[in-house]
Design an enzyme around this catalytic site. Structure first.
Site, PDB file in Angstrom:
ATOM      1  N   ASP A  10       0.860  -1.194   0.000  1.00 28.57           N
ATOM      2  CA  ASP A  10       0.000   0.000   0.000  1.00 28.57           C
ATOM      3  C   ASP A  10       0.889   1.234   0.000  1.00 28.57           C
ATOM      4  O   ASP A  10       2.056   1.174   0.404  1.00 28.57           O
ATOM      5  CB  ASP A  10      -0.925   0.021   1.212  1.00 28.57           C
ATOM      6  CG  ASP A  10      -1.897   1.200   1.173  1.00 28.57           C
ATOM      7  OD1 ASP A  10      -2.608   1.342   0.165  1.00 28.57           O
ATOM      8  OD2 ASP A  10      -1.922   1.990   2.124  1.00 28.57           O
ATOM      9  N   SER A  11       0.311   2.349  -0.416  1.00 28.20           N
ATOM     10  CA  SER A  11       1.052   3.602  -0.415  1.00 28.20           C
ATOM     11  C   SER A  11       1.341   4.081   0.999  1.00 28.20           C
ATOM     12  O   SER A  11       2.223   4.915   1.208  1.00 28.20           O
ATOM     13  CB  SER A  11       0.280   4.679  -1.184  1.00 28.20           C
ATOM     14  OG  SER A  11      -0.985   4.889  -0.580  1.00 28.20           O
ATOM     15  N   TYR A  42      -0.644   8.744  -2.826  1.00 24.19           N
ATOM     16  CA  TYR A  42      -0.612   8.411  -4.246  1.00 24.19           C
ATOM     17  C   TYR A  42      -1.809   9.013  -4.984  1.00 24.19           C
ATOM     18  O   TYR A  42      -1.773   9.184  -6.192  1.00 24.19           O
ATOM     19  CB  TYR A  42      -0.679   6.886  -4.425  1.00 24.19           C
ATOM     20  CG  TYR A  42       0.626   6.144  -4.302  1.00 24.19           C
ATOM     21  CD1 TYR A  42       1.710   6.675  -3.595  1.00 24.19           C
ATOM     22  CD2 TYR A  42       0.784   4.893  -4.885  1.00 24.19           C
ATOM     23  CE1 TYR A  42       2.892   5.970  -3.467  1.00 24.19           C
ATOM     24  CE2 TYR A  42       1.959   4.182  -4.773  1.00 24.19           C
ATOM     25  CZ  TYR A  42       3.015   4.715  -4.063  1.00 24.19           C
ATOM     26  OH  TYR A  42       4.190   4.008  -3.951  1.00 24.19           O
ATOM     27  N   GLY A  43      -2.877   9.282  -4.254  1.00 19.90           N
ATOM     28  CA  GLY A  43      -4.161   9.622  -4.873  1.00 19.90           C
ATOM     29  C   GLY A  43      -4.173  10.836  -5.767  1.00 19.90           C
ATOM     30  O   GLY A  43      -5.008  10.949  -6.662  1.00 19.90           O
ATOM     31  N   CYS A  73      -4.162  -1.230  -2.411  1.00 20.06           N
ATOM     32  CA  CYS A  73      -4.238   0.220  -2.622  1.00 20.06           C
ATOM     33  C   CYS A  73      -5.078   0.438  -3.871  1.00 20.06           C
ATOM     34  O   CYS A  73      -4.725  -0.064  -4.953  1.00 20.06           O
ATOM     35  CB  CYS A  73      -2.839   0.802  -2.800  1.00 20.06           C
ATOM     36  SG  CYS A  73      -2.786   2.545  -3.285  1.00 20.06           S
ATOM     37  N   GLU A 158      -4.129   9.471   7.889  1.00 21.25           N
ATOM     38  CA  GLU A 158      -2.677   9.304   8.036  1.00 21.25           C
ATOM     39  C   GLU A 158      -2.130  10.096   9.217  1.00 21.25           C
ATOM     40  O   GLU A 158      -1.163   9.689   9.859  1.00 21.25           O
ATOM     41  CB  GLU A 158      -1.963   9.742   6.750  1.00 21.25           C
ATOM     42  CG  GLU A 158      -2.161   8.813   5.566  1.00 21.25           C
ATOM     43  CD  GLU A 158      -1.176   7.660   5.541  1.00 21.25           C
ATOM     44  OE1 GLU A 158      -0.090   7.793   6.136  1.00 21.25           O
ATOM     45  OE2 GLU A 158      -1.503   6.609   4.944  1.00 21.25           O
ATOM     46  N   CYS A 192     -11.059   3.157  -0.993  1.00 21.40           N
ATOM     47  CA  CYS A 192      -9.708   3.494  -0.538  1.00 21.40           C
ATOM     48  C   CYS A 192      -9.528   2.755   0.772  1.00 21.40           C
ATOM     49  O   CYS A 192     -10.407   2.811   1.643  1.00 21.40           O
ATOM     50  CB  CYS A 192      -9.529   4.995  -0.344  1.00 21.40           C
ATOM     51  SG  CYS A 192      -7.928   5.439   0.402  1.00 21.40           S
ATOM     52  N   THR A 193      -8.410   2.068   0.930  1.00 23.84           N
ATOM     53  CA  THR A 193      -8.238   1.212   2.098  1.00 23.84           C
ATOM     54  C   THR A 193      -8.025   1.996   3.388  1.00 23.84           C
ATOM     55  O   THR A 193      -8.047   1.416   4.478  1.00 23.84           O
ATOM     56  CB  THR A 193      -7.071   0.239   1.887  1.00 23.84           C
ATOM     57  OG1 THR A 193      -5.890   0.970   1.515  1.00 23.84           O
ATOM     58  CG2 THR A 193      -7.410  -0.761   0.788  1.00 23.84           C
ATOM     59  N   HIS A 194      -7.845   3.312   3.289  1.00 29.71           N
ATOM     60  CA  HIS A 194      -7.784   4.145   4.495  1.00 29.71           C
ATOM     61  C   HIS A 194      -9.173   4.401   5.082  1.00 29.71           C
ATOM     62  O   HIS A 194      -9.311   4.634   6.285  1.00 29.71           O
ATOM     63  CB  HIS A 194      -7.159   5.513   4.173  1.00 29.71           C
ATOM     64  CG  HIS A 194      -5.687   5.478   3.941  1.00 29.71           C
ATOM     65  ND1 HIS A 194      -5.136   4.914   2.822  1.00 29.71           N
ATOM     66  CD2 HIS A 194      -4.650   5.961   4.681  1.00 29.71           C
ATOM     67  CE1 HIS A 194      -3.811   5.051   2.878  1.00 29.71           C
ATOM     68  NE2 HIS A 194      -3.499   5.667   3.991  1.00 29.71           N
TER      69      HIS A 194
END
Length: 273
Positions: A10-11, A42-43, A73, A158, A192-194
């Protein structure tokens, strides 16, 4: 080829939400996780940059012994996966595999909606790629897909600002914009995995009648099915129940923030390239 761990990339930290579900579904394997935290997000980056960063990280995981890599990601899956699968992997051993998170989601999302209206919450890069629109149409042509770019959500997660009033503001703002385009949307995909870290806020502002789909479990079940159908690949995945974590940024920072996603402490190693 020697047996090796399953790589998860993942980023940043978001892929840990997928990693957690994969390990829960397939606990017997060895795993290596790599977060490119030094170059997140990365987005908002170009297709060329995302591809270059992603391919560099995939190669690092190959060098660490992985024969299979999961791009946990959405931006990397949208902007880099096809190029890697079509252009890069054919030049390597045919048993090296790289899989993404978009297709496993697109294959089942139509089963969740009753109104036929699905909302995609994603980074600007994933939205711009139109990957979800195209993939969902392949499996569910009658489903109408509406996308909403949420550029502030990843930085909030983040930086562990999910309890900040700003998180409420931006989640509500983006959901209001999405539902303004179609009030009959009854299914939301956290593309989005976040975003699963914000799932309670998302559910609150979306309303109780809207289903919110987090990808981790879907990707994990899809991987289990893939390994069952491809025994030649499964046999190259080592089974030792080990988990190793790498970051391209500070290990201390990664270890601290990663607990938010995994729910437990870990010790990572720094990878510089």
């Amino acid at each position: 080829m020697n047996k090796g761990p399953i790589g998860v990339f993942d980023s940043g930290y978001g892929g840990l939400t997928v990693f957690k579900e994969i390990v829960k579904e397939l606990p017997e394997y060895d795993y290596v996780y790599l977060g490119d935290n030094a170059r997140v997000p990365y987005g908002t980056r170009s297709f060329e940059t995302v591809y270059r960063y992603t391919w560099e990280c995939v190669q690092q995981l190959f060098d660490l012994g992985c024969n299979m890599v999961i791009l946990a990601c959405n931006t990397a899956s949208a902007k880099a996966l096809r190029s890697i699968q079509q252009n890069d992997l054919p030049q390597l051993d045919e048993l090296r595999k790289v899989l993404g998170v978009i297709r496993p989601t697109a294959e089942v999302v139509g089963n969740y909606t009753k109104t036929g209206n699905v909302g995609i919450l994603a980074t600007p890069g994933t939205v711009a790629s139109q990957s979800y629109v195209m993939e969902i149409e392949k499996f569910f042509p009658s489903v109408r897909v509406y996308q909403e770019a949420c550029p502030m959500w990843v930085p909030l997660v983040e930086n562990n600002e999910i309890d900040n009033p700003a998180a409420d503001y931006f989640v509500k703002k983006n959901l209001d914009a999405l539902f303004a385009r179609n009030g009959d949307i009854d299914t939301l995909v956290l593309a989005c995995t976040h975003y699963p870290i914000l799932i309670n806020k998302i559910r609150r502002f979306a309303g109780g009648d809207v289903q919110v789909i987090s990808q981790g479990e879907l990707v994990a079940k899809s991987l289990a099915d893939y390994l069952q159908r491809h025994k030649e690949i499964e046999e190259l995945c080592s089974k030792g129940v080990s988990q190793t974590f790498y970051t391209t940024e500070s290990c201390a920072d990664f270890n601290k923030k990663a607990t938010l996603f995994l729910g437990r402490e870990l010790n990572s190693k720094q990878l510089i390239f």
